[in-house]
Design a protein around this motif. Structure first.
Motif, PDB file in Angstrom:
ATOM      1  N   LYS A  70       0.833  -1.212   0.000  1.00 22.94           N
ATOM      2  CA  LYS A  70       0.000   0.000   0.000  1.00 22.94           C
ATOM      3  C   LYS A  70       0.862   1.254   0.000  1.00 22.94           C
ATOM      4  N   THR A  71       1.946   1.226   0.752  1.00 22.36           N
ATOM      5  CA  THR A  71       2.856   2.379   0.791  1.00 22.36           C
ATOM      6  C   THR A  71       3.429   2.660  -0.602  1.00 22.36           C
ATOM      7  N   LEU A  72       3.897   1.623  -1.257  1.00 23.05           N
ATOM      8  CA  LEU A  72       4.458   1.797  -2.594  1.00 23.05           C
ATOM      9  C   LEU A  72       3.389   2.190  -3.602  1.00 23.05           C
ATOM     10  N   GLY A  73       2.184   1.660  -3.427  1.00 16.12           N
ATOM     11  CA  GLY A  73       1.107   1.937  -4.364  1.00 16.12           C
ATOM     12  C   GLY A  73       0.608   3.365  -4.334  1.00 16.12           C
ATOM     13  N   GLN A  74       0.929   4.097  -3.285  1.00 16.67           N
ATOM     14  CA  GLN A  74       0.482   5.489  -3.167  1.00 16.67           C
ATOM     15  C   GLN A  74       1.406   6.474  -3.877  1.00 16.67           C
ATOM     16  N   THR A  75       2.476   5.992  -4.483  1.00 17.90           N
ATOM     17  CA  THR A  75       3.477   6.902  -5.034  1.00 17.90           C
ATOM     18  C   THR A  75       3.101   7.491  -6.387  1.00 17.90           C
ATOM     19  N   ARG A  76       2.648   6.655  -7.330  1.00 19.15           N
ATOM     20  CA  ARG A  76       2.331   7.118  -8.693  1.00 19.15           C
ATOM     21  C   ARG A  76       1.054   6.418  -9.151  1.00 19.15           C
ATOM     22  N   PRO A  77      -0.103   7.059  -9.063  1.00 19.09           N
ATOM     23  CA  PRO A  77      -1.379   6.372  -9.279  1.00 19.09           C
ATOM     24  C   PRO A  77      -1.681   5.955 -10.712  1.00 19.09           C
ATOM     25  N   THR A  78      -1.062   6.567 -11.713  1.00 18.97           N
ATOM     26  CA  THR A  78      -1.429   6.268 -13.096  1.00 18.97           C
ATOM     27  C   THR A  78      -0.713   5.046 -13.645  1.00 18.97           C
ATOM     28  N   ALA A  79       0.536   4.848 -13.269  1.00 18.89           N
ATOM     29  CA  ALA A  79       1.357   3.776 -13.841  1.00 18.89           C
ATOM     30  C   ALA A  79       0.908   2.410 -13.321  1.00 18.89           C
ATOM     31  N   VAL A  80       0.225   1.638 -14.148  1.00 23.32           N
ATOM     32  CA  VAL A  80      -0.351   0.374 -13.692  1.00 23.32           C
ATOM     33  C   VAL A  80       0.718  -0.683 -13.433  1.00 23.32           C
ATOM     34  N   ASN A  81       1.882  -0.565 -14.077  1.00 20.54           N
ATOM     35  CA  ASN A  81       2.954  -1.539 -13.823  1.00 20.54           C
ATOM     36  C   ASN A  81       3.357  -1.554 -12.359  1.00 20.54           C
ATOM     37  N   LEU A  82       3.223  -0.428 -11.691  1.00 14.92           N
ATOM     38  CA  LEU A  82       3.495  -0.345 -10.256  1.00 14.92           C
ATOM     39  C   LEU A  82       2.625  -1.330  -9.497  1.00 14.92           C
ATOM     40  N   PHE A  83       1.334  -1.292  -9.758  1.00  9.96           N
ATOM     41  CA  PHE A  83       0.389  -2.148  -9.041  1.00  9.96           C
ATOM     42  C   PHE A  83       0.512  -3.606  -9.493  1.00  9.96           C
ATOM     43  N   TRP A  84       0.829  -3.807 -10.773  1.00  8.78           N
ATOM     44  CA  TRP A  84       1.040  -5.154 -11.288  1.00  8.78           C
ATOM     45  C   TRP A  84       2.204  -5.820 -10.564  1.00  8.78           C
ATOM     46  N   ALA A  85       3.309  -5.100 -10.395  1.00  9.14           N
ATOM     47  CA  ALA A  85       4.490  -5.667  -9.736  1.00  9.14           C
ATOM     48  C   ALA A  85       4.220  -5.936  -8.257  1.00  9.14           C
ATOM     49  N   ILE A  86       3.542  -5.001  -7.602  1.00  5.51           N
ATOM     50  CA  ILE A  86       3.202  -5.192  -6.188  1.00  5.51           C
ATOM     51  C   ILE A  86       2.339  -6.435  -6.024  1.00  5.51           C
ATOM     52  N   GLN A  87       1.336  -6.579  -6.881  1.00  4.69           N
ATOM     53  CA  GLN A  87       0.429  -7.724  -6.787  1.00  4.69           C
ATOM     54  C   GLN A  87       1.158  -9.021  -7.075  1.00  4.69           C
ATOM     55  N   ARG A  88       2.067  -9.001  -8.039  1.00 10.41           N
ATOM     56  CA  ARG A  88       2.826 -10.221  -8.350  1.00 10.41           C
ATOM     57  C   ARG A  88       3.684 -10.639  -7.160  1.00 10.41           C
ATOM     58  N   MET A  89       4.289  -9.671  -6.488  1.00  6.51           N
ATOM     59  CA  MET A  89       5.103  -9.988  -5.316  1.00  6.51           C
ATOM     60  C   MET A  89       4.226 -10.517  -4.179  1.00  6.51           C
ATOM     61  N   LEU A  90       3.064  -9.914  -3.979  1.00 12.54           N
ATOM     62  CA  LEU A  90       2.144 -10.381  -2.940  1.00 12.54           C
ATOM     63  C   LEU A  90       1.661 -11.799  -3.246  1.00 12.54           C
ATOM     64  N   ASN A  91       1.287 -12.031  -4.494  1.00 13.79           N
ATOM     65  CA  ASN A  91       0.815 -13.366  -4.881  1.00 13.79           C
ATOM     66  C   ASN A  91       1.904 -14.422  -4.697  1.00 13.79           C
TER      67      ASN A  91
END
Length: 353
Positions: free
Chosen positions: A88-109
């Protein structure tokens, strides 16, 4: 730390830390920043020390590991809970770039699916981040090759126009839009690349032009409002840009000014291409109206260096991105090939999360 090599890798894992090229200092200084914890990585992404959607994704993956490394518990449940907070901390940095959330989710999964003690989970997370890094370089090289296949066949030597920076600096290496440029150059099909300066942060002037100089690619810098004139005079054979998020229907968010460039290209019958990895496509949203648009500090508009450009009392609006409608895009180039926007859905099952 400095470097003079023309091989550009903006995100490097070395020993127990991440090295990031400090992109805010280019082209005058080629320096690296050491990142040793998650908070430092979040700051680096937020302040655009590292930027470009794929590079942000790679950096975020390492940021997840750095945060995981500092979690002091042997309880799997507690570890996963803390890891989600880091995401969540990392996800709050740049809201438009979806690769950010994709990478976070891949690491969580990855963490959720991995069995074993917490220390083993940490080891697997680091290997996953390294894999994401390596995959991105291979992906960009594939995008470059696929893009070369769909560029206009005539003339033999092409002049391409790009906007912002979608090169090695915006990825793990090689680039997306600039990857297509590199592949065209290597194949002997590129005469020259025109680079929009890309106001207000001047990524085209500072980064794209710099990358081209490093590799000896002929580059001409123009201001953003010169693109129509260049097309009118027949100087541009195709436009190739990157993307920060692509909706399921092909609507594409990219650096502010991309939409107007697509309109100009349409008016002059110049093909307009988007080059991006499959991880940039957000199949969860139907169209571009659902893409969040980051707004940045207005100082980027009214000040250059230490010099203020406008009078006190002026109000400002500083969206970092705009959305180009799918109907203006000739093809979206991914590592799996180039397709018209309406055919993106065929790639959905290939996306790794």
């Amino acid at each position: 730390m400095t470097s003079t090599t023309s091989q550009v890798y903006p995100v490097i894992w070395q020993d127990d830390r991440v090295l990031l090229i400090e992109q805010n200092r280019l082209p005058n200084e080629y320096t690296f920043v050491e990142i040793k914890c998650c908070d430092d990585m979040a700051h680096a992404i937020k302040t655009m020390i590292v930027r470009g959607a794929p590079a942000i994704g790679v950096a975020a993956a390492y940021g997840m590991y750095l945060g995981a490394r500092d979690i002091q518990t042997e309880s799997r449940d507690e570890f996963l809970n803390e890891l989600e907070k880091i995401g969540k901390t990392l996800g709050q940095t740049r809201p438009t770039a979806v690769n950010l959330f994709w990478a976070i989710q891949r690491m969580l999964n990855t963490a959720r699916k991995t069995l074993g003690p917490v220390e083993y989970l940490k080891t697997v997370l680091l290997e996953t981040a390294k894999t994401i890094n390596a995959e991105d370089i291979q992906t960009c090289q594939a995008i470059g090759d696929k893009g070369l296949e769909v560029l206009p066949k005539n003339p033999e030597k092409l002049t391409l126009l790009t906007h912002c920076n979608a090169g090695a600096l915006a990825t793990a290496g090689y680039g997306t839009a600039l990857g297509v440029v590199r592949s065209a150059w290597t194949a002997g099909r590129l005469a020259r690349v025109y680079a929009d300066e890309t106001r207000p942060r001047l990524q085209g002037a500072k980064l794209t032009a710099w990358e081209c100089v490093q590799e000896g690619i002929p580059v001409t810098l123009i201001t953003d409002n010169m693109a129509a004139h260049c097309m009118q005079r027949g100087l541009i054979h195709a436009v190739v840009v990157g993307a920060d998020r692509i909706a399921a229907n092909g609507d594409t968010a990219n650096k502010i000014g991309t939409y107007s460039l697509a309109l100009v290209a349409k008016a002059h019958k110049v093909p307009f291409f988007v080059a991006a990895p499959l991880s940039t496509i957000d199949f969860s949203i139907g169209d571009g109206s659902q893409i969040p648009i980051e707004e940045r500090d207005p100082v980027e508009i009214y000040q250059v260096g230490n010099t203020r450009l406008t009078a006190e009392g002026v109000e400002f609006y500083n969206p970092a991105f705009d959305v180009t409608p799918a109907e203006l895009i000739a093809a979206i180039i991914t590592e799996y090939g180039a397709v018209v926007p309406s055919e993106l859905q065929q790639f959905q099952t290939k996306q790794v999360v």
